[in-house]
Design a protein around this motif. Structure first.
Motif: not given
Length: 230
Positions: A71, A98-100, A124, A126, A216, A218-219
């Motif tokens: 985070s 994986k993810g933003p 992502v 985001a 971003n 919880t991402k």
């Protein structure tokens, strides 16, 4: 969009290089402590917050990264190009996010102050600020959407300012993840933005082909990349 490339107080790491780069690709380094100085450097390597981030420039226009952000954590790494209004960028390698975050060509102009991205791949996006679609266009056989966003009182190459972000984003059905590669003709993008009523200013800073990752909400971001640019 969360723009970690616009953080003035970001900590950077100095990484030496002993291998010459391709023509117009820069492989020297500095350890700046402000965005304007960092943006004038040919190599970006920046992290913030918690997580495991590792990037190395390997010479010859090649760099490799791995990341596992927590985070508030993020990173940007990329190879820079000489200040130039228009150029053709070729890239290849692997990108497994994986993810933003995204794989993108990135830079700034002054008068007007604009932060711009040509986004080639992602998992992502985001965005932090709302995006507005301005137009659709084709470049090098690829279809892009042109979006803008407004950042209010945020860090920039001119200090804390309000400025506009431009994003060319490759269509979802054409993007590649895993083995990646392509050609970016910046003149096509700049022309498309201008036709939509959004001009760029003076190119006083370098452009970079970057791997960017950020948390971003919880991402959370993780992944690897090995990119060669020319």
């Amino acid at each position: 969009m969360v723009s970690f490339t616009a953080i003035v107080t970001a900590a950077l790491v100095l990484i030496p290089s002993a291998i010459a780069a391709p023509a117009r690709t820069l492989d020297s380094y500095s350890a700046p402590n402000s965005l304007i100085t960092r943006q004038g450097s040919p190599w970006q390597w920046w992290t913030e917050g918690q997580g495991q981030f590792s990037c190395q420039q390997q010479g010859g226009g090649k760099y490799s990264c791995s990341w596992n952000g927590k985070s508030g954590g993020g990173m940007v790494a990329g190879t820079g190009y000489l200040q130039q209004q228009s150029r053709t960028v070729r890239y290849s390698g692997t990108y497994n996010p994986k993810g933003p975050g995204y794989l993108a060509l990135y830079g700034w102009t002054r008068n007007p102050l604009v932060e711009f991205y040509i986004v080639e791949s992602w998992d992502v996006l985001a965005p932090g600020e709302p995006w507005t679609l301005r137009s659709n266009f084709t470049s090098e056989g690829n279809n892009y959407g042109f979006y803008t966003a407004q950042r209010v009182n945020k860090p920039s190459i001119e200090g804390t300012r309000t400025f506009t972000q431009y994003f060319s984003v490759l269509n979802q059905d054409q993007k590649k993840v895993g083995t990646v590669g392509g050609t970016i003709n910046t003149a096509n993008h700049f022309d498309a933005w201008s036709k939509a009523g959004y001009r760029l200013g003076n190119f006083e800073q370098n452009m970079f082909m970057v791997t960017e990752a950020f948390a971003n909400g919880t991402k959370l971001p993780s992944g690897t990349s090995t990119i060669t640019v020319s």
